[in-house]
Scaffold this motif. Structure first.
Motif, short mmCIF file in Angstrom:
data_model
loop_
_atom_site.label_atom_id
_atom_site.label_comp_id
_atom_site.label_asym_id
_atom_site.label_seq_id
_atom_site.Cartn_x
_atom_site.Cartn_y
_atom_site.Cartn_z
N LEU A 93 0.85 -1.19 0.00
CA LEU A 93 0.00 0.00 0.00
C LEU A 93 0.88 1.24 0.00
CD1 LEU A 93 -2.97 0.97 0.21
CD2 LEU A 93 -2.66 1.03 2.69
N SER A 94 0.56 2.17 -0.88
CA SER A 94 1.26 3.46 -0.92
C SER A 94 0.22 4.55 -1.16
CB SER A 94 2.31 3.47 -2.03
OG SER A 94 1.69 3.46 -3.29
N ARG A 95 0.63 5.78 -0.92
CA ARG A 95 -0.31 6.89 -1.17
C ARG A 95 -0.72 6.93 -2.64
NH1 ARG A 95 -1.31 10.49 2.79
NH2 ARG A 95 0.13 10.57 4.55
N THR A 97 -1.17 4.44 -4.74
CA THR A 97 -2.09 3.37 -5.16
C THR A 97 -3.31 3.23 -4.25
OG1 THR A 97 -0.88 1.71 -3.87
CG2 THR A 97 -0.24 2.01 -6.19
N GLN A 98 -3.30 3.92 -3.13
CA GLN A 98 -4.34 3.76 -2.11
C GLN A 98 -5.76 3.95 -2.68
OE1 GLN A 98 -3.46 5.89 1.48
NE2 GLN A 98 -5.60 6.05 2.06
N HIS A 99 -5.98 5.02 -3.41
CA HIS A 99 -7.31 5.32 -3.95
C HIS A 99 -7.78 4.21 -4.91
CE1 HIS A 99 -10.75 7.75 -5.00
NE2 HIS A 99 -10.45 7.61 -6.28
N PHE A 102 -8.63 0.90 -2.93
CA PHE A 102 -9.92 0.97 -2.24
C PHE A 102 -11.08 0.90 -3.21
CE2 PHE A 102 -7.44 2.27 1.43
CZ PHE A 102 -8.13 1.64 2.46
N ILE A 115 -5.13 -3.04 8.16
CA ILE A 115 -4.44 -2.01 7.39
C ILE A 115 -3.28 -1.47 8.22
CG2 ILE A 115 -5.99 -0.16 8.12
CD1 ILE A 115 -5.66 0.92 5.16
N ILE A 120 -2.10 -3.57 3.23
CA ILE A 120 -3.53 -3.71 3.50
C ILE A 120 -3.90 -5.17 3.26
CG2 ILE A 120 -4.14 -3.05 1.13
CD1 ILE A 120 -6.67 -1.72 2.32
N TYR A 141 -0.48 -4.52 -8.18
CA TYR A 141 -0.28 -3.65 -7.01
C TYR A 141 0.72 -4.25 -6.02
CZ TYR A 141 -4.20 -1.11 -8.89
OH TYR A 141 -5.01 -0.38 -9.72
#
Length: 159
Positions: A93-95, A97-99, A102, A115, A120, A141
């Motif tokens: 998880l990174s900023r 790819t986060q959106h 989710f 998380i 995650i 991812y």
């Protein structure tokens, strides 16, 4: 051909071992095997996924019926049934790819079960095809860890 076999067995010590040994001794491959109690705590249901032509599967069914703790054997493959698997998967998880991650979790009707700052863990329940598709979609991812339950199935009730 892939076959889905449901086996009702007496809930006794060693039953799972005898079924696995029967497959091994005859050179049959188990793709997955799941077992758990039924509505009667003295009876368990095994869901077995294996591959073979009709002659091989016929042999498997006969051998399963001969085992001492077996109550009922059903090949659900060509019968109306409901089949599900559980997938637990930990992703990087990174900023950046986060959106997207989710959004995809929502598309697959998944749940976030853990998380952390850099990972995650999600849960997805569905048919084997849905589980395979979920894995394929999330692979880019960065899958850190993956576990899937194998099939659990039950005969579809009458309408």
């Amino acid at each position: 051909m892939r076959h889905l076999i449901s086996v009702l067995v007496e809930n006794k010590f060693g039953t799972l071992n005898r079924v696995a040994a029967m497959f091994s001794a005859r050179g049959f491959n188990l793709e997955s095997i799941s077992i758990g109690e039924t509505e009667d705590t003295e009876i368990s249901r095994m869901t077995i996924v294996t591959r073979g032509d009709d002659q091989i599967i016929s042999q498997v069914l006969k051998q399963l019926n001969r085992l001492i703790d077996t109550i009922k054997v059903t090949d659900l493959t060509k019968q109306p049934h409901i089949e599900r698997e559980l997938l637990l998967m930990t992703l990087k998880l990174s900023r950046a790819t986060q959106h997207e991650i989710f959004g995809l979790i929502n598309v697959f009707k998944g749940k976030v079960v853990d998380i952390k700052q850099k990972s995650i863990t999600i849960e997805v329940i569905g048919s084997p095809d849905k589980i395979n598709t979920t894995i394929d979609i999330f692979r880019p991812y960065g899958i850190k860890e993956l576990a899937r339950s194998g099939a659990v199935a039950i005969h579809r009730g009458e309408s």
